[in-house]
Design a protein around this motif. Structure first.
Motif, PDB file in Angstrom:
ATOM      1  N   VAL A  23       0.817  -1.209   0.000  1.00  0.00           N
ATOM      2  CA  VAL A  23       0.000   0.000   0.000  1.00  0.00           C
ATOM      3  C   VAL A  23       0.853   1.262   0.000  1.00  0.00           C
ATOM      4  O   VAL A  23       0.568   2.237  -0.701  1.00  0.00           O
ATOM      5  CB  VAL A  23      -0.951  -0.004   1.218  1.00  0.00           C
ATOM      6  N   SER A  24       1.935   1.283   0.762  1.00  0.00           N
ATOM      7  CA  SER A  24       2.730   2.492   0.943  1.00  0.00           C
ATOM      8  C   SER A  24       3.846   2.647  -0.084  1.00  0.00           C
ATOM      9  O   SER A  24       4.563   3.654  -0.050  1.00  0.00           O
ATOM     10  CB  SER A  24       3.339   2.505   2.349  1.00  0.00           C
ATOM     11  N   GLU A  25       4.008   1.667  -0.985  1.00  0.00           N
ATOM     12  CA  GLU A  25       5.085   1.708  -1.972  1.00  0.00           C
ATOM     13  C   GLU A  25       6.441   1.919  -1.290  1.00  0.00           C
ATOM     14  O   GLU A  25       7.228   2.788  -1.664  1.00  0.00           O
ATOM     15  CB  GLU A  25       4.833   2.796  -3.026  1.00  0.00           C
ATOM     16  N   THR A  26       6.714   1.104  -0.274  1.00  0.00           N
ATOM     17  CA  THR A  26       7.968   1.146   0.458  1.00  0.00           C
ATOM     18  C   THR A  26       8.568  -0.253   0.510  1.00  0.00           C
ATOM     19  O   THR A  26       7.919  -1.240   0.125  1.00  0.00           O
ATOM     20  CB  THR A  26       7.764   1.678   1.893  1.00  0.00           C
ATOM     21  N   LYS A  27       9.789  -0.356   1.021  1.00  0.00           N
ATOM     22  CA  LYS A  27      10.520  -1.618   0.984  1.00  0.00           C
ATOM     23  C   LYS A  27       9.800  -2.739   1.727  1.00  0.00           C
ATOM     24  O   LYS A  27       9.755  -3.871   1.261  1.00  0.00           O
ATOM     25  CB  LYS A  27      11.919  -1.413   1.571  1.00  0.00           C
ATOM     26  N   ASP A  28       9.230  -2.425   2.878  1.00  0.00           N
ATOM     27  CA  ASP A  28       8.544  -3.443   3.679  1.00  0.00           C
ATOM     28  C   ASP A  28       7.082  -3.073   3.878  1.00  0.00           C
ATOM     29  O   ASP A  28       6.528  -3.203   4.970  1.00  0.00           O
ATOM     30  CB  ASP A  28       9.235  -3.597   5.043  1.00  0.00           C
ATOM     31  N   GLY A  29       6.432  -2.598   2.822  1.00  0.00           N
ATOM     32  CA  GLY A  29       5.053  -2.139   2.914  1.00  0.00           C
ATOM     33  C   GLY A  29       4.073  -3.270   3.201  1.00  0.00           C
ATOM     34  O   GLY A  29       4.306  -4.430   2.857  1.00  0.00           O
ATOM     35  N   GLU A  30       2.937  -2.931   3.821  1.00  0.00           N
ATOM     36  CA  GLU A  30       1.912  -3.897   4.151  1.00  0.00           C
ATOM     37  C   GLU A  30       0.937  -4.067   2.998  1.00  0.00           C
ATOM     38  O   GLU A  30       0.750  -3.175   2.176  1.00  0.00           O
ATOM     39  CB  GLU A  30       1.144  -3.443   5.392  1.00  0.00           C
ATOM     40  N   SER A  31       0.279  -5.232   2.970  1.00  0.00           N
ATOM     41  CA  SER A  31      -0.742  -5.500   1.962  1.00  0.00           C
ATOM     42  C   SER A  31      -2.123  -5.213   2.535  1.00  0.00           C
ATOM     43  O   SER A  31      -2.307  -5.134   3.754  1.00  0.00           O
ATOM     44  CB  SER A  31      -0.654  -6.957   1.503  1.00  0.00           C
ATOM     45  N   SER A  32      -3.109  -5.072   1.642  1.00  0.00           N
ATOM     46  CA  SER A  32      -4.457  -4.762   2.102  1.00  0.00           C
ATOM     47  C   SER A  32      -5.459  -4.992   0.985  1.00  0.00           C
ATOM     48  O   SER A  32      -5.147  -4.819  -0.198  1.00  0.00           O
ATOM     49  CB  SER A  32      -4.538  -3.301   2.568  1.00  0.00           C
ATOM     50  N   ASN A  33      -6.671  -5.356   1.374  1.00  0.00           N
ATOM     51  CA  ASN A  33      -7.800  -5.268   0.457  1.00  0.00           C
ATOM     52  C   ASN A  33      -8.191  -3.799   0.329  1.00  0.00           C
ATOM     53  O   ASN A  33      -8.118  -3.048   1.304  1.00  0.00           O
ATOM     54  CB  ASN A  33      -8.984  -6.079   0.968  1.00  0.00           C
ATOM     55  N   VAL A  34      -8.595  -3.387  -0.860  1.00  0.00           N
ATOM     56  CA  VAL A  34      -8.867  -1.977  -1.123  1.00  0.00           C
ATOM     57  C   VAL A  34     -10.212  -1.844  -1.833  1.00  0.00           C
ATOM     58  O   VAL A  34     -10.503  -2.596  -2.770  1.00  0.00           O
ATOM     59  CB  VAL A  34      -7.770  -1.328  -1.988  1.00  0.00           C
ATOM     60  N   THR A  35     -10.996  -0.882  -1.372  1.00  0.00           N
ATOM     61  CA  THR A  35     -12.246  -0.523  -2.039  1.00  0.00           C
ATOM     62  C   THR A  35     -12.151   0.921  -2.508  1.00  0.00           C
ATOM     63  O   THR A  35     -11.784   1.800  -1.729  1.00  0.00           O
ATOM     64  CB  THR A  35     -13.446  -0.662  -1.086  1.00  0.00           C
ATOM     65  N   LYS A  36     -12.464   1.163  -3.787  1.00  0.00           N
ATOM     66  CA  LYS A  36     -12.437   2.511  -4.334  1.00  0.00           C
ATOM     67  C   LYS A  36     -13.800   2.830  -4.944  1.00  0.00           C
ATOM     68  O   LYS A  36     -14.376   2.013  -5.670  1.00  0.00           O
ATOM     69  CB  LYS A  36     -11.362   2.653  -5.419  1.00  0.00           C
TER      70      LYS A  36
END
Length: 397
Positions: free
Chosen positions: A53-66
């Motif tokens: 989600v954060s576009e970082t080296k150790d970023g977290e994953s997530s379900n996303v609703t838009k």
């Protein structure tokens, strides 16, 4: 630790691109078909998964609703056209509600045909974009919400010369207002005003080809931080051509030089080759290919840099398989060289996107969109990859 599955993801995207792509747009009807101003609302709903989600080296994953409604107003008076578009985007993340956000984008444009020789295009856009918390945090800061960037952009172009005339002159001007609404004083040094101007002379050398000479000027006036430390002026000189060789092929190319001169005597000026090129090819009525590339100087992202030299290459292919199914596959490469005595950072970002759409009804499309990003940086914390997958539905009246 950097994920190792991105190469296979890129191969998968290329394979999918032979059979799938982006949406075949719905055909919306105005709410008031007989009125002087058309009002056309549409709605796009996306549900999917983001593994970084954060576009970082150790970023977290997530379900996303838009959820992204669009409100379009348009009107026409003889040859003059006017349009206003507003799109708020609501994003909700299952892993962390602190990253939930609403981004806003609005544009107002007009095209005025004063007479056969005089034409004016005007545009005003406003954007309010919030990053995720992970994108905004640094090694020394812990934030409650992501940086909120607010931008207002005013642009105008005046063209003198009939459409088929031997010579034409284009004069353009604009103003960019860039601010942050939160996380001060960390974001104060990124705020600036930027007036800009340009002039282009075009000379028709064939019925479908024009040569051009162009000059551009942009001033960057930072409103906070050390007075004059990042204030600068960009000057560009380019030559090139615009053409529409056949009904199937069109494009433009500009090449030249760009200089950035800082107001502060102790800050080193920088320059770079500048180019912009775009080629559109339509081998068949149902197939469209677009190639573009560019190189220019961008503003620094921190006080450690003087500027960023950015090079981009892009290739996309749209294909309509039949009256209901359409596709798109695209590849984009961006190289960013951070210029300054305190940095030797270089980022190379590869992005592959694939989408397919099924036009179920005139007012309803279903689709699938996926994107694979791989950022290779010699600044280890900036190294990351990201894969996203979304099912979409687009509705209109």
């Amino acid at each position: 630790m950097k994920r190792s599955h991105t190469p296979s993801a890129l191969v998968l995207a290329a394979a999918l691109g032979t059979i799938a792509g982006t949406a075949n747009a719905v055909d919306p009807m105005p709410v008031n078909q007989d009125g002087p101003v058309d009002f056309i609302p549409t709605l796009k709903v996306s549900q999917g998964y983001d593994d970084n989600v954060s576009e970082t080296k150790d970023g977290e994953s997530s379900n996303v609703t838009k959820v992204a409604p669009t409100f379009l107003l348009r009107a026409q008076e003889r040859a003059n056209r006017y349009q206003f578009r507003y799109t708020p985007t609501f994003e909700r993340y299952s892993h962390d509600s602190d990253n939930n956000r609403v981004n806003h984008f609005a544009t107002a444009t007009s095209r005025l045909i004063l007479d056969a020789r005089n034409r004016v295009n005007l545009g005003l856009s406003a954007r309010r974009n919030q990053q995720t918390i992970g994108e905004s945090e640094t090694e020394t800061s812990t934030l409650d919400e992501g940086d909120i960037n607010e931008r207002l952009t005013l642009d105008g172009t005046y063209t003198f010369g009939a459409r088929g005339a031997k010579g034409q002159i284009e004069l353009d001007g604009g103003y960019l207002w860039n601010r942050y609404a939160n996380n001060k004083p960390d974001t104060n040094s990124e705020e600036y005003d930027s007036p800009r101007a340009g002039a282009t002379f075009l000379w028709r050398v064939a019925p479908r080809t024009q040569l051009l000479i162009e000059g551009r000027y942009a001033d960057f006036d930072y409103v906070n931080g050390d007075p004059g430390n990042r204030d600068s002026k960009n000057l560009s000189a380019l030559v090139g051509a615009r053409w529409q060789a056949t009904a199937k092929t069109s494009g433009s190319v500009r090449v030249g030089r760009e200089d950035k001169d800082f107001d502060a005597a102790g800050k080193d000026d920088t320059d770079a080759n500048r180019w912009e090129a775009q080629v559109n090819w339509r081998p068949a009525a149902h197939s469209r290919v677009r190639l573009n590339t560019g190189n220019s100087i961008k503003e620094a992202s921190s006080d450690d840099e003087n500027a960023i030299e950015q090079t981009t290459y892009g290739l996309s292919w749209d294909y309509d398989w039949d009256g209901q199914v359409s596709s798109n596959v695209a590849y984009r490469f961006r190289d960013k060289d951070y210029v300054g005595p305190n940095t030797d950072r270089n980022d190379e970002l590869h992005t592959v996107s694939v989408g397919v759409s099924y036009s179920f009804r005139r007012w309803l499309d279903f689709g699938f969109e996926t994107r694979f990003k791989d950022n290779d940086s010699n600044d280890d914390p900036q190294d990351y990859d990201q894969n996203t997958y979304f099912l979409t539905a687009t509705l209109s009246l």
